[in-house]
Design a protein around this motif. Sequence first.
Motif, PDB file in Angstrom:
ATOM      1  N   UNK A  99       0.842  -1.069   0.031  1.00  0.00           N
ATOM      2  CA  UNK A  99      -0.204   0.084   0.062  1.00  0.00           C
ATOM      3  C   UNK A  99       0.763   1.199  -0.092  1.00  0.00           C
ATOM      4  N   UNK A 100       0.235   2.133  -0.716  1.00  0.00           N
ATOM      5  CA  UNK A 100       0.894   3.532  -0.436  1.00  0.00           C
ATOM      6  C   UNK A 100       1.495   4.058   0.990  1.00  0.00           C
ATOM      7  N   UNK A 101       0.575   3.804   1.962  1.00  0.00           N
ATOM      8  CA  UNK A 101       0.668   4.050   3.356  1.00  0.00           C
ATOM      9  C   UNK A 101       2.017   3.440   3.882  1.00  0.00           C
ATOM     10  N   UNK A 102       1.841   2.284   3.478  1.00  0.00           N
ATOM     11  CA  UNK A 102       2.973   1.264   4.060  1.00  0.00           C
ATOM     12  C   UNK A 102       4.521   1.818   3.588  1.00  0.00           C
ATOM     13  N   UNK A 103       4.422   2.193   2.142  1.00  0.00           N
ATOM     14  CA  UNK A 103       5.554   2.551   1.571  1.00  0.00           C
ATOM     15  C   UNK A 103       6.124   4.165   2.118  1.00  0.00           C
ATOM     16  N   UNK A 104       5.111   4.867   2.310  1.00  0.00           N
ATOM     17  CA  UNK A 104       5.280   6.192   2.805  1.00  0.00           C
ATOM     18  C   UNK A 104       5.817   6.234   4.494  1.00  0.00           C
ATOM     19  N   UNK A 105       5.333   5.382   4.826  1.00  0.00           N
ATOM     20  CA  UNK A 105       5.596   5.170   6.475  1.00  0.00           C
ATOM     21  C   UNK A 105       7.264   4.657   6.493  1.00  0.00           C
ATOM     22  N   UNK A 106       7.644   3.712   5.691  1.00  0.00           N
ATOM     23  CA  UNK A 106       8.878   3.166   5.547  1.00  0.00           C
ATOM     24  C   UNK A 106       9.946   4.309   5.131  1.00  0.00           C
ATOM     25  N   UNK A 107       9.553   5.031   4.215  1.00  0.00           N
ATOM     26  CA  UNK A 107      10.354   6.159   3.705  1.00  0.00           C
ATOM     27  C   UNK A 107      10.593   7.287   4.752  1.00  0.00           C
ATOM     28  N   UNK A 108       9.542   7.527   5.352  1.00  0.00           N
ATOM     29  CA  UNK A 108       9.682   8.527   6.498  1.00  0.00           C
ATOM     30  C   UNK A 108      10.313   8.321   7.572  1.00  0.00           C
ATOM     31  N   UNK A 109      10.129   6.937   8.009  1.00  0.00           N
ATOM     32  CA  UNK A 109      10.806   6.397   9.273  1.00  0.00           C
ATOM     33  C   UNK A 109      12.343   6.424   8.756  1.00  0.00           C
ATOM     34  N   UNK A 110      12.709   6.040   7.570  1.00  0.00           N
ATOM     35  CA  UNK A 110      14.261   5.910   7.427  1.00  0.00           C
ATOM     36  C   UNK A 110      14.795   7.387   7.349  1.00  0.00           C
ATOM     37  N   UNK A 111      14.104   8.371   6.686  1.00  0.00           N
ATOM     38  CA  UNK A 111      14.744   9.687   6.788  1.00  0.00           C
ATOM     39  C   UNK A 111      14.588  10.320   8.171  1.00  0.00           C
ATOM     40  N   UNK A 112      13.588  10.141   9.160  1.00  0.00           N
ATOM     41  CA  UNK A 112      13.674  10.603  10.229  1.00  0.00           C
ATOM     42  C   UNK A 112      14.535   9.861  11.353  1.00  0.00           C
ATOM     43  N   UNK A 113      14.963   8.773  11.013  1.00  0.00           N
ATOM     44  CA  UNK A 113      15.863   8.063  11.999  1.00  0.00           C
ATOM     45  C   UNK A 113      17.223   8.135  11.367  1.00  0.00           C
ATOM     46  N   UNK A 114      17.618   8.827  10.484  1.00  0.00           N
ATOM     47  CA  UNK A 114      18.845   9.104   9.759  1.00  0.00           C
ATOM     48  C   UNK A 114      19.590   7.904   9.155  1.00  0.00           C
ATOM     49  N   UNK A 115      18.616   6.891   8.460  1.00  0.00           N
ATOM     50  CA  UNK A 115      19.233   5.862   7.747  1.00  0.00           C
ATOM     51  C   UNK A 115      19.869   6.608   6.028  1.00  0.00           C
ATOM     52  N   UNK A 116      20.809   6.457   5.892  1.00  0.00           N
ATOM     53  CA  UNK A 116      21.301   6.908   4.701  1.00  0.00           C
ATOM     54  C   UNK A 116      20.595   5.851   3.392  1.00  0.00           C
ATOM     55  N   UNK A 117      20.183   6.525   2.384  1.00  0.00           N
ATOM     56  CA  UNK A 117      19.728   5.621   1.234  1.00  0.00           C
ATOM     57  C   UNK A 117      20.593   4.645   0.840  1.00  0.00           C
ATOM     58  N   UNK A 118      21.748   4.524   0.705  1.00  0.00           N
ATOM     59  CA  UNK A 118      22.379   3.561   0.570  1.00  0.00           C
ATOM     60  C   UNK A 118      22.312   2.352   1.459  1.00  0.00           C
TER      61      UNK A 118
END
Length: 263
Positions: free
Chosen positions: A231-250
Amino acid sequence: MANFGDLLGSFIQSNMTQSGSGRMGNALQDLQANLGRMVGGQSGGTGGDMFGRLLEMAKGTLGNASQNPMQAGGLGAVLGSVLGGGGKSVKGAMTGGALAMLAGIAYKAFTESGQAAGTPGSPAHAGGGELPLGLRAPQTAAEEQAMENTAQLVIKGMINVAKSDGQVSVDEIQRIVGKIEAAGMGADAQEWLMTELRQPLNLDAFVAEIPSPEVAAEVYAASLLAVEVDTAQEKDYLRHFAEKAGLHPLVVQHIHQSMGVAF
């Protein structure tokens, strides 16, 4: 108070999706093929020796579990016995296997992405000849508590991603808590779990609890076991979590590769 190390194994077994099962299999195959090579240079410390022994013991079991991850109890027994060493820190075979797998995914993602600049004991730490917690047994009370805290955060992460496309229903809460009760978890664990399932999703508050990007990587990997990510919501959540938690895209990219995720 709930024992989150014990609760983690039961929670993963009770709530892994069909896609999550395949992702666990992909991760096990990837770690079997690559992680021994990556930590081979650390043989000067006990961590390297332990991991070599672990791989030797788990070689056949890893292959079987990667084909049928939902019956990965054998893997958990091997990893739990080696990592726990019969001690107090890793209670339950599946718990030891789960934490080892998540720590391995994070360690590999940070190392291969060139982001290996973490703190001692973290998956990204490249010095000292020592493997991260999860891939080695804790040596102190502080390390035991750190593993317990990580287990708690992993469970919260799996709950939060499940909330990302709507609140968990009353029926679903009863199903989850019922399975945890059937697994023999005590009233404290059930009460904590029910409270977490009922609370509204608050991503900022959750991220504030995570002590480092390395732990965030373990939480992110576990989150991919809990939902289909369809779902779009799950994908958005994971993207926002990674960004806010400081996970590098690589780092995120390497986690996806290890687990066979494409989105």
